[in-house]
Design a protein around this motif. Structure first.
Motif, PDB file in Angstrom:
ATOM      1  N   GLY A 112      -0.343   6.591  -2.265  1.00  0.00           N
ATOM      2  CA  GLY A 112       0.353   6.037  -1.281  1.00  0.00           C
ATOM      3  C   GLY A 112       0.241   6.556  -0.209  1.00  0.00           C
ATOM      4  O   GLY A 112       1.124   6.319   0.435  1.00  0.00           O
ATOM      5  N   ARG A 113      -1.249   7.024  -0.212  1.00  0.00           N
ATOM      6  CA  ARG A 113      -1.677   7.930   2.009  1.00  0.00           C
ATOM      7  C   ARG A 113      -1.728   5.735   2.467  1.00  0.00           C
ATOM      8  O   ARG A 113      -2.107   4.904   1.431  1.00  0.00           O
ATOM      9  N   GLN A 114      -1.962   5.698   3.757  1.00  0.00           N
ATOM     10  CA  GLN A 114      -2.910   4.892   4.636  1.00  0.00           C
ATOM     11  C   GLN A 114      -4.064   5.168   4.401  1.00  0.00           C
ATOM     12  O   GLN A 114      -4.782   6.356   4.412  1.00  0.00           O
ATOM     13  N   ALA A 115      -4.816   3.749   3.953  1.00  0.00           N
ATOM     14  CA  ALA A 115      -6.245   4.692   3.338  1.00  0.00           C
ATOM     15  C   ALA A 115      -7.615   3.607   4.758  1.00  0.00           C
ATOM     16  O   ALA A 115      -7.727   2.484   4.604  1.00  0.00           O
TER      17      ALA A 115
ATOM     18  N   PRO B 196      -1.778   0.970  -5.275  1.00  0.00           N
ATOM     19  CA  PRO B 196      -0.403  -0.052  -4.991  1.00  0.00           C
ATOM     20  C   PRO B 196      -0.207  -1.173  -4.315  1.00  0.00           C
ATOM     21  O   PRO B 196      -1.408  -0.610  -3.268  1.00  0.00           O
ATOM     22  N   SER B 197       0.411  -1.691  -4.255  1.00  0.00           N
ATOM     23  CA  SER B 197       0.319  -3.525  -3.263  1.00  0.00           C
ATOM     24  C   SER B 197       1.010  -2.698  -1.484  1.00  0.00           C
ATOM     25  O   SER B 197       0.409  -3.399  -0.894  1.00  0.00           O
ATOM     26  N   GLN B 198       1.465  -2.038  -1.835  1.00  0.00           N
ATOM     27  CA  GLN B 198       1.756  -1.799  -0.468  1.00  0.00           C
ATOM     28  C   GLN B 198       1.100  -0.980   0.050  1.00  0.00           C
ATOM     29  O   GLN B 198       1.965  -0.324   1.484  1.00  0.00           O
ATOM     30  N   VAL B 199       0.356  -0.031  -0.404  1.00  0.00           N
ATOM     31  CA  VAL B 199      -0.323   0.197   0.353  1.00  0.00           C
ATOM     32  C   VAL B 199      -1.045  -0.446   1.766  1.00  0.00           C
ATOM     33  O   VAL B 199      -1.416  -1.245   1.561  1.00  0.00           O
TER      34      VAL B 199
END
Length: 409
Positions: free
Chosen positions: A105-108, A255-258
């Motif tokens: 759930g972090r920004q990649a 996850p789609s929101q990442v």
């Protein structure tokens, strides 16, 4: 450089002290951390993670030479960031750090000088379904391909090679190289195909060859064929891709929101990443001259349409040159890391432990706006501390993960 208030300095000191205290007290696998000091560098030696701890997420199962296990970035991401934070790797390779960050759930964020890395990482950061992959493969005109390189028949049955050429045409229309506006399903299929080009089982497109992370030369493959007395068998290209896709997706996808931000360029100059925007960097650079990336990936570059000789992968043959490169990388990290952010800089053992690269990283960070916290040694086999310094103690042991820990002032 960021100017910190006394309150901020105390906060950062408290956070790093808390993390180091956790490292020192770690005993999840039955032994306490050994704390040692070598040449003024604090070392923390323990089994902090292991491949047997639990299987990593299935989506990581993409072969790439000289990559670390997902448990390494997982250890630091889980302890030094929170959901929504930015995690970055300037030498992302197959994308282990960005992919693990996304799963947590972090920004990649990622970067690599080899554009092949982007093709291996980007598709796994987007939601995908096996039904979409299957439908896309049914839309390919498998009769459209022609054998353009007869030398590749050393690896492939003629009909297999024609299908691979047809697939290359199909991908080029939907996911053109160098474009950000690509069909995510075509992008995924390309990634899987790149990973199935050569190997040692029917799960690959080739006849029997070397493992998939190190393509041999045409000459070497011809020798393998001659020694075995075989020709490459015909493979079901779509079936191989679908089978591997099922394996990769058996634990789900990112996850789609990442949010992700991937770049292709030098690790010491990533202008697409804003100042003070990264919370944690977990990375591992090329180790001196021990890995021939261009030679290993020539077959993958052919399929992707990348010219290997145009990829400016530096080979650092001396300790001095390598240290200078690391210093440049850390200067860029000082720009993009927020105050209080961390770097976990993993290095391996080179030349049977005779070169301890963590000491070169320690030296490269001197004079930069980092607190040098110490070196973690993830040690799964050695029983005597001296082994960690390249000393034989009755058993050779195995190579260790050695991670230099830095915190941005």
């Amino acid at each position: 450089m960021n100017q910190l208030s006394m309150f901020d300095r105390v906060q950062f000191a408290d956070s790093s002290a808390s993390f180091i205290a956790e490292v020192e007290a770690f005993c999840q696998f039955g032994q306490r951390t050994i704390v040692d000091n070598q040449d003024g560098i604090p070392y923390f030696i323990n089994e902090f993670w292991t491949a047997g701890q639990r299987q990593a997420h299935s989506i990581h199962e993409v072969s790439y030479r000289a990559c670390f296990k997902a448990q390494l970035p997982e250890f630091f991401i889980g302890r030094l960031t929170k959901p929504g934070d930015v995690v970055f790797d300037p030498f992302m390779g197959r994308g282990t750090t960005p992919v693990q960050a996304a799963l947590m759930g972090r920004q990649a964020f990622g970067n690599d000088v080899n554009p092949l890395s982007l093709l291996l990482c980007r598709p796994r950061l987007r939601p995908i379904t096996i039904d979409a992959v299957s439908a896309a493969l049914h839309s390919v005109d498998w009769s459209a391909g022609e054998v353009k390189r007869e030398d590749l028949l050393a690896f492939y049955h003629p009909e297999t090679l024609r299908k691979l050429e047809a697939l290359r045409l199909w991908i080029a229309e939907r996911a053109p190289l160098g474009s950000e506006d690509v069909d995510p399903v075509a992008d995924w299929i390309r990634m899987v195909a790149i990973n199935r080009l050569s190997g040692h089982s029917p799960g690959f497109f080739s006849g029997r060859s070397m493992p998939p992370n190190q393509a041999v030369s045409i000459k070497a493959q011809l020798k393998i064929n001659e020694k075995l007395g075989v020709s490459p068998p015909e493979r079901d290209v779509a079936g191989v891709i679908l089978k591997k896709s099922r394996t990769l997706l058996k634990n789900g996808c990112a996850p789609s929101q990442v949010r992700s931000s991937l770049h292709a360029g030098a690790a010491w100059a990533v202008p697409g990443i804003p100042d003070a925007s990264v919370d944690l960097t977990v990375t591992s650079p090329p180790f001196l001259d021990i890995v021939q990336y261009a030679a290993d990936n020539w077959l993958r570059c052919w399929f992707a349409g990348i010219e290997p000789d145009a990829v400016a992968i530096d080979m650092h043959k001396t300790e001095e040159a390598w240290t200078l490169m690391v210093n440049r990388v850390l200067q860029e990290q000082a720009r993009i890391l927020r105050p209080g952010g961390y770097v976990a800089f993993e290095v391996g053992e080179v030349r049977n432990g005779k070169v301890l690269l963590e000491k070169l990283v320690w030296r490269a960070a001197e004079g930069l706006p980092f607190e040098r916290l110490g070196v973690m040694v993830n040690d799964q086999e050695f029983t005597k501390t001296a082994n960690c310094w390249g000393v034989e103690n009755g058993s050779k042991g195995t190579n260790t993960n050695r991670i230099v820990l830095l915190q941005r002032h």
